[in-house]
Design a protein around this motif. Sequence first.
Motif, PDB file in Angstrom:
ATOM      1  N   LYS A 299      50.532  41.285  32.068  1.00 38.32           N
ATOM      2  CA  LYS A 299      50.325  41.782  33.435  1.00 38.32           C
ATOM      3  C   LYS A 299      48.857  41.740  33.856  1.00 38.32           C
ATOM      4  O   LYS A 299      48.418  42.562  34.656  1.00 38.32           O
ATOM      5  N   VAL A 300      48.106  40.811  33.310  1.00 41.81           N
ATOM      6  CA  VAL A 300      46.707  40.642  33.697  1.00 41.81           C
ATOM      7  C   VAL A 300      46.616  39.434  34.608  1.00 41.81           C
ATOM      8  O   VAL A 300      47.073  38.345  34.247  1.00 41.81           O
ATOM      9  N   THR A 301      46.051  39.627  35.778  1.00 41.62           N
ATOM     10  CA  THR A 301      45.911  38.532  36.728  1.00 41.62           C
ATOM     11  C   THR A 301      44.443  38.143  36.873  1.00 41.62           C
ATOM     12  O   THR A 301      43.542  38.930  36.627  1.00 41.62           O
ATOM     13  N   GLY A 302      44.235  36.888  37.289  1.00 45.09           N
ATOM     14  CA  GLY A 302      42.880  36.415  37.507  1.00 45.09           C
ATOM     15  C   GLY A 302      42.224  35.910  36.236  1.00 45.09           C
ATOM     16  O   GLY A 302      42.825  35.885  35.148  1.00 45.09           O
ATOM     17  N   ASP A 321      31.695  33.902  31.920  1.00 45.48           N
ATOM     18  CA  ASP A 321      32.007  35.019  32.808  1.00 45.48           C
ATOM     19  C   ASP A 321      33.353  34.855  33.486  1.00 45.48           C
ATOM     20  O   ASP A 321      33.912  35.834  34.010  1.00 45.48           O
ATOM     21  N   ALA A 322      33.898  33.647  33.479  1.00 45.01           N
ATOM     22  CA  ALA A 322      35.188  33.422  34.135  1.00 45.01           C
ATOM     23  C   ALA A 322      35.834  32.186  33.557  1.00 45.01           C
ATOM     24  O   ALA A 322      35.316  31.073  33.690  1.00 45.01           O
ATOM     25  N   THR A 323      36.959  32.394  32.897  1.00 46.10           N
ATOM     26  CA  THR A 323      37.753  31.291  32.388  1.00 46.10           C
ATOM     27  C   THR A 323      39.213  31.619  32.643  1.00 46.10           C
ATOM     28  O   THR A 323      39.588  32.806  32.679  1.00 46.10           O
ATOM     29  N   PRO A 324      40.050  30.604  32.857  1.00 45.31           N
ATOM     30  CA  PRO A 324      41.459  30.888  33.142  1.00 45.31           C
ATOM     31  C   PRO A 324      42.113  31.716  32.036  1.00 45.31           C
ATOM     32  O   PRO A 324      41.812  31.550  30.845  1.00 45.31           O
ATOM     33  N   ASN A 325      42.984  32.580  32.455  1.00 44.79           N
ATOM     34  CA  ASN A 325      43.682  33.445  31.495  1.00 44.79           C
ATOM     35  C   ASN A 325      44.868  32.690  30.905  1.00 44.79           C
ATOM     36  O   ASN A 325      46.037  33.030  31.131  1.00 44.79           O
ATOM     37  N   ASP A 326      44.537  31.630  30.144  1.00 43.15           N
ATOM     38  CA  ASP A 326      45.577  30.795  29.555  1.00 43.15           C
ATOM     39  C   ASP A 326      45.709  30.996  28.050  1.00 43.15           C
ATOM     40  O   ASP A 326      46.449  30.289  27.375  1.00 43.15           O
ATOM     41  N   GLY A 327      44.953  31.961  27.489  1.00 39.51           N
ATOM     42  CA  GLY A 327      45.131  32.329  26.094  1.00 39.51           C
ATOM     43  C   GLY A 327      44.245  31.614  25.109  1.00 39.51           C
ATOM     44  O   GLY A 327      44.289  31.924  23.910  1.00 39.51           O
ATOM     45  N   VAL A 328      43.404  30.671  25.562  1.00 43.14           N
ATOM     46  CA  VAL A 328      42.549  29.964  24.600  1.00 43.14           C
ATOM     47  C   VAL A 328      41.263  29.500  25.295  1.00 43.14           C
ATOM     48  O   VAL A 328      41.270  29.083  26.447  1.00 43.14           O
ATOM     49  N   ILE A 345      37.162  40.315  25.021  1.00 37.08           N
ATOM     50  CA  ILE A 345      37.762  39.645  26.174  1.00 37.08           C
ATOM     51  C   ILE A 345      38.125  40.716  27.194  1.00 37.08           C
ATOM     52  O   ILE A 345      38.784  41.712  26.868  1.00 37.08           O
ATOM     53  N   THR A 346      37.706  40.507  28.442  1.00 35.87           N
ATOM     54  CA  THR A 346      37.885  41.496  29.506  1.00 35.87           C
ATOM     55  C   THR A 346      38.483  40.829  30.727  1.00 35.87           C
ATOM     56  O   THR A 346      38.124  39.689  31.059  1.00 35.87           O
ATOM     57  N   SER A 347      39.386  41.542  31.406  1.00 34.64           N
ATOM     58  CA  SER A 347      39.957  41.016  32.647  1.00 34.64           C
ATOM     59  C   SER A 347      38.887  40.960  33.722  1.00 34.64           C
ATOM     60  O   SER A 347      37.875  41.664  33.670  1.00 34.64           O
ATOM     61  N   ALA A 348      39.127  40.107  34.742  1.00 33.42           N
ATOM     62  CA  ALA A 348      38.150  39.959  35.816  1.00 33.42           C
ATOM     63  C   ALA A 348      37.920  41.285  36.533  1.00 33.42           C
ATOM     64  O   ALA A 348      36.814  41.591  36.968  1.00 33.42           O
ATOM     65  N   ALA A 349      38.979  42.109  36.603  1.00 31.22           N
ATOM     66  CA  ALA A 349      38.845  43.412  37.263  1.00 31.22           C
ATOM     67  C   ALA A 349      38.118  44.409  36.390  1.00 31.22           C
ATOM     68  O   ALA A 349      37.690  45.466  36.866  1.00 31.22           O
ATOM     69  N   GLY A 350      37.989  44.099  35.122  1.00 26.86           N
ATOM     70  CA  GLY A 350      37.285  44.994  34.207  1.00 26.86           C
ATOM     71  C   GLY A 350      38.105  46.171  33.731  1.00 26.86           C
ATOM     72  O   GLY A 350      37.582  47.070  33.069  1.00 26.86           O
ATOM     73  N   THR A 351      39.418  46.165  34.022  1.00 26.41           N
ATOM     74  CA  THR A 351      40.252  47.311  33.659  1.00 26.41           C
ATOM     75  C   THR A 351      40.931  47.138  32.313  1.00 26.41           C
ATOM     76  O   THR A 351      41.347  48.121  31.706  1.00 26.41           O
ATOM     77  N   GLU A 352      41.091  45.911  31.848  1.00 25.24           N
ATOM     78  CA  GLU A 352      41.713  45.660  30.555  1.00 25.24           C
ATOM     79  C   GLU A 352      40.737  44.910  29.665  1.00 25.24           C
ATOM     80  O   GLU A 352      40.039  43.993  30.122  1.00 25.24           O
ATOM     81  N   SER A 353      40.718  45.287  28.383  1.00 20.04           N
ATOM     82  CA  SER A 353      39.748  44.682  27.477  1.00 20.04           C
ATOM     83  C   SER A 353      40.241  44.836  26.050  1.00 20.04           C
ATOM     84  O   SER A 353      41.030  45.740  25.744  1.00 20.04           O
ATOM     85  N   ASP A 354      39.774  43.935  25.178  1.00 18.00           N
ATOM     86  CA  ASP A 354      40.051  44.077  23.752  1.00 18.00           C
ATOM     87  C   ASP A 354      38.932  43.417  22.970  1.00 18.00           C
ATOM     88  O   ASP A 354      38.249  42.490  23.461  1.00 18.00           O
ATOM     89  N   VAL A 355      38.737  43.909  21.742  1.00 20.93           N
ATOM     90  CA  VAL A 355      37.692  43.409  20.835  1.00 20.93           C
ATOM     91  C   VAL A 355      38.346  43.038  19.517  1.00 20.93           C
ATOM     92  O   VAL A 355      39.362  43.631  19.116  1.00 20.93           O
ATOM     93  N   SER A 356      37.782  42.065  18.842  1.00 21.17           N
ATOM     94  CA  SER A 356      38.275  41.690  17.505  1.00 21.17           C
ATOM     95  C   SER A 356      38.483  42.934  16.653  1.00 21.17           C
ATOM     96  O   SER A 356      37.669  43.867  16.680  1.00 21.17           O
ATOM     97  N   ASP A 357      39.582  42.963  15.888  1.00 18.55           N
ATOM     98  CA  ASP A 357      39.887  44.126  15.072  1.00 18.55           C
ATOM     99  C   ASP A 357      38.827  44.353  13.990  1.00 18.55           C
ATOM    100  O   ASP A 357      38.544  45.496  13.619  1.00 18.55           O
ATOM    101  N   ALA A 358      38.265  43.275  13.479  1.00 23.71           N
ATOM    102  CA  ALA A 358      37.240  43.400  12.435  1.00 23.71           C
ATOM    103  C   ALA A 358      36.220  42.269  12.622  1.00 23.71           C
ATOM    104  O   ALA A 358      36.452  41.308  13.361  1.00 23.71           O
ATOM    105  N   ALA A 359      35.090  42.410  11.957  1.00 22.58           N
ATOM    106  CA  ALA A 359      33.994  41.449  12.129  1.00 22.58           C
ATOM    107  C   ALA A 359      34.307  40.120  11.454  1.00 22.58           C
ATOM    108  O   ALA A 359      35.053  40.048  10.477  1.00 22.58           O
ATOM    109  N   PHE A 360      33.761  39.059  12.014  1.00 19.99           N
ATOM    110  CA  PHE A 360      33.787  37.743  11.382  1.00 19.99           C
ATOM    111  C   PHE A 360      32.332  37.280  11.229  1.00 19.99           C
ATOM    112  O   PHE A 360      31.407  37.927  11.744  1.00 19.99           O
ATOM    113  N   SER A 361      32.148  36.172  10.521  1.00 22.26           N
ATOM    114  CA  SER A 361      30.790  35.675  10.248  1.00 22.26           C
ATOM    115  C   SER A 361      30.563  34.340  10.936  1.00 22.26           C
ATOM    116  O   SER A 361      31.479  33.504  11.029  1.00 22.26           O
TER     117      SER A 361
END
Length: 431
Positions: A299-302, A321-328, A345-361
């Motif tokens: 349900k994320v648009t934009g 700052d802006a890439t299509p929400n196509d999953g990759v 990764i954050t929605s354009a509206a800034g209301t939905e966001s997620d961060v990697s569960d753990a660090a990578f190198s």
Amino acid sequence: TIAWGSFATSGFVNIELSRDNGATWQEIAADVTSNGVGTFVWTVEGPASEQCLVRVTDTDGSPVDVSDGVFGIAEAVIPSITVTAPNGGETWITGSNQTITWTSENTSGALKIDLSRDSGANWETLAATTPDDGSFEWTVMEPAAKSCLIRVADIANTAADTSDNAFTIAKPTITITAPNGGESWDIGTTQNIIWKPEHISGNVKVELSRDSGSTWEPLAADIAVTPDQTGNAQLSWQVTGPESETCLVKVSAADGSAEDVSEAVFTITSPPSITVTAPNGGEKPHIGESLNITWTSNKVTGDIKVELSRDNGATFSSLTDATPNDGVLEWTVIGPAASECLIKITSAAGTESDVSDAAFSILEPPQITVTSPNGGEIWTIGGIENITWTSVSTSGQVKIEISRDAAAAWDTIIETTDDDGEYNWTVTLPA
């Protein structure tokens, strides 16, 4: 009734009463017709006395006669009943046990109890006969009404009494106002289940159905809720999954006296969300490599924004700052190297966001540098020589080869060995 017989009289008599055995007399009636046998109906008056006599005298003064013996006039014994409860203003709940009470004097000992729900226009019998012991236990019955009266009456005489004012018979009710149909509640949000209780005593139970009422799950099994100034009660609930488009809420009194269900179904749905799927912890891409940053969304648009942290989330820099929400997003890894990297990764509206569960190198590009032999050395066949090297970002295993014709062709010295920076080799033919 005062009665007498007479003859040879004028035809009219005077009637008198003495309360003190003839010492004094008071007139009861004068010029009463008397033809042989006379009677006079007298409404007995006080005071009481045990020394009463009646005297009947011809209006001519003779003849005259007095009662042969005294009789008594007793104090009036008037039966009475007074209803004491319900006597006006009470509210009695259907299904509850209530006590009808009264006081009484000089009744026959057997009473009848009636109920009116319409200010006395009509009556129904609660007890055709009950002992005059001052109380009657009654389980209040429907229908509800606001103009109720109780009447208690003596079966043997006219003594009776009715409640001074009307009382109310009320049915317990619960009315759900939210959710009541059509709402959409996101999982994880806090929502208020609201209902209006009337004439409910005790606790309530709140339940949820996700299948239009076929099955129910408890949200609150037995809670005491105090209505607010508007008469509404509510339960604050953090919405849980799973999703469903056929949800209902049911609120019921703990004693089973009342319940209500949402008038129509509402929806429980997943909220808008973004989930980073890669890199999500433990990956080790090298600088210069192509890396697919991937995510899922609901349900994320934009467009979406992609950011990178190299310090475990303390700071982030934008990859786009802006890439299509196509999953990759295909990204060529850039330096500097770091061991505590995260993707956000954050929605354009800034209301939905997620961060990697753990660090990578992020690693430096893989590199191996031979340090010995590195040119000009003379190694003797059969001798043991130390091949050495340095390396960056390798897999941990290396292969060692030799060319005897300036790299035109290569022979394997060892197919795999630990990348520990050195290998002892017994030099082989040919020269």
